[in-house]
Design an enzyme around this catalytic site. Structure first.
Site, PDB file in Angstrom:
ATOM      1  CG  ASP A 101      -5.276   3.937   3.363  1.00 32.77           C
ATOM      2  OD1 ASP A 101      -6.272   3.619   2.712  1.00 32.77           O
ATOM      3  OD2 ASP A 101      -4.114   3.880   2.913  1.00 32.77           O
TER       4      ASP A 101
ATOM      5  CG  ASP B 116      -4.363  -1.464  -0.434  1.00 34.94           C
ATOM      6  OD1 ASP B 116      -3.724  -2.494  -0.661  1.00 34.94           O
ATOM      7  OD2 ASP B 116      -5.598  -1.449  -0.311  1.00 34.94           O
TER       8      ASP B 116
HETATM    9  O1  LIG Z   1      -5.418   2.743   0.171  1.00 33.35           O
HETATM   10  P1  LIG Z   1      -6.644   1.939   0.388  1.00 33.35           P
HETATM   11  O2  LIG Z   1      -6.524   0.965   1.524  1.00 33.35           O
HETATM   12  O3  LIG Z   1      -7.897   2.780   0.487  1.00 33.35           O
HETATM   13  O4  LIG Z   1      -6.833   0.988  -0.906  1.00 33.35           O
HETATM   14  C1  LIG Z   1      -7.139   1.513  -2.142  1.00 33.35           C
HETATM   15  C2  LIG Z   1      -6.743   0.619  -3.299  1.00 33.35           C
HETATM   16  O5  LIG Z   1      -7.083  -0.695  -3.056  1.00 33.35           O
HETATM   17  C3  LIG Z   1      -5.294   0.722  -3.631  1.00 33.35           C
HETATM   18  O6  LIG Z   1      -4.913   2.004  -4.025  1.00 33.35           O
HETATM   19 MG   LIG Z   2      -3.807   3.865   0.879  1.00 29.31          MG
END
Ligand SMILES: O=P(O)(O)OC[C@H](O)CO
Ligand SMILES: [Mg+2]
Length: 278
Positions: free
Chosen positions: A60, A62
């Site tokens: 992942d 963020d």
């Molecule tokens: O956590 P990620 O990388 O899937 O990012 C999701 C959004 O951009 C932030 O919560």
């Molecule tokens: Mg994330």
């Protein structure tokens, strides 16, 4: 006897063993989950078998590789203050990991401000603030070391994020070299990602794009910070290490296969991946 055996297994368990025994002071919920998990994993000979022969890893982005969740929190706090409301982690838990428009709908509906502010207008309003914040994004502790280690050992690695292309470019401005080590990166606005997390779409797309893909999902290890992301990876049939923010309620930990308080705690050998050399 039981006490001795449980203590012995705790020492073997990577969720407790690394770095320091300060880990033993974590929240009761997490400790109980890890105890149940690690006790089930330890065999009678005292060795700890790997859960699965992991061959590929998906990260992942963020809140897991990049310390960007704090920007979303700050902007949402600012906007809610206008309506004399406060932003809390129960709402944060429902938003994080999702595509921008999906998270925006949760935000205006759960806070009861949808009559005054539409999800679309909320996105426009927060965009200007985020655009200035994202280029300052820092890496999360342990992210660089783990990515470089897996890449150096020839383990194919990828990113699967809910972030769309424009935000991804801003967030990774200072980290291009590290992200170039990824075999591929699947973004939230990818045509194959019909629905955001907790739908498995983004992880299934990432699994298809590895050489020789699609792969057996049981051979893939996902790293996630968000409840929706952990669910998405489990919905894709994959193994999940959760690295949650300590403010996230521990009731969200139970779905993950392993819960760590930092990527620095990760023990690759536990999952059959090449170990760190000191
Ligand atoms: O956590 P990620 O990388 O899937 O990012 C999701 C959004 O951009 C932030 O919560
Ligand atoms: Mg994330």
């Amino acid at each position: 006897m039981l006490g001795i055996r449980v203590s012995f297994e705790l020492c073997l368990c990577p969720a407790f063993r690394p770095r320091s025994f300060n880990n033993l002071t974590r929240t009761l919920g997490r400790d109980l989950h890890n105890l149940k998990y690690c006790s089930a994993m330890a065999n009678s000979s005292g060795t700890l078998p790997v859960k699965a022969p992991i061959t590929h890893v998906i990260f992942d982005m963020d809140g897991l590789l990049l310390d960007t969740e704090k920007f979303y929190t700050e902007v949402q706090e600012i906007i809610l203050a206008r309506y004399n409301k406060t932003f809390d982690w129960s709402l944060k838990a429902k938003m994080m990991g999702k595509k921008a428009i999906e998270a925006a709908k949760v935000f205006v509906e759960e806070t009861g401000i949808s009559d005054s502010l539409s999800a679309e207008d909320f996105l426009v309003e927060k965009e200007e603030m985020l655009r200035n914040m994202f280029p300052t994004s820092d890496l999360m502790p342990g992210a660089s070391g783990l990515i470089k280690h897996l890449h150096a050992k020839g383990i194919p690695i990828a990113v699967a994020t809910g972030s769309h292309r424009r935000h991804f470019e801003l967030k990774t401005q200072r980290h291009g070299e590290l992200f170039s080590l990824m075999h591929h990166i699947v973004l939230g606005d990818d045509p194959e990602v019909k629905q955001g997390k907790p739908s498995p779409d983004v992880f299934l797309a990432a699994a298809r794009r590895f050489q020789g893909g699609p792969l057996d999902p049981q051979k893939i290890l996902v790293f996630e910070d968000a409840p929706s992301g952990v669910l998405a990876a489990k919905n894709a049939g994959m193994n999940v290490v959760m690295v949650p923010d300590p403010r996230l309620d521990s009731s969200y930990h139970g779905t993950a296969d392993q819960v760590l308080s930092s990527l620095l705690e990760f023990n690759p050998g536990y999952w059959g991946l090449p170990s760190f050399e000191n």
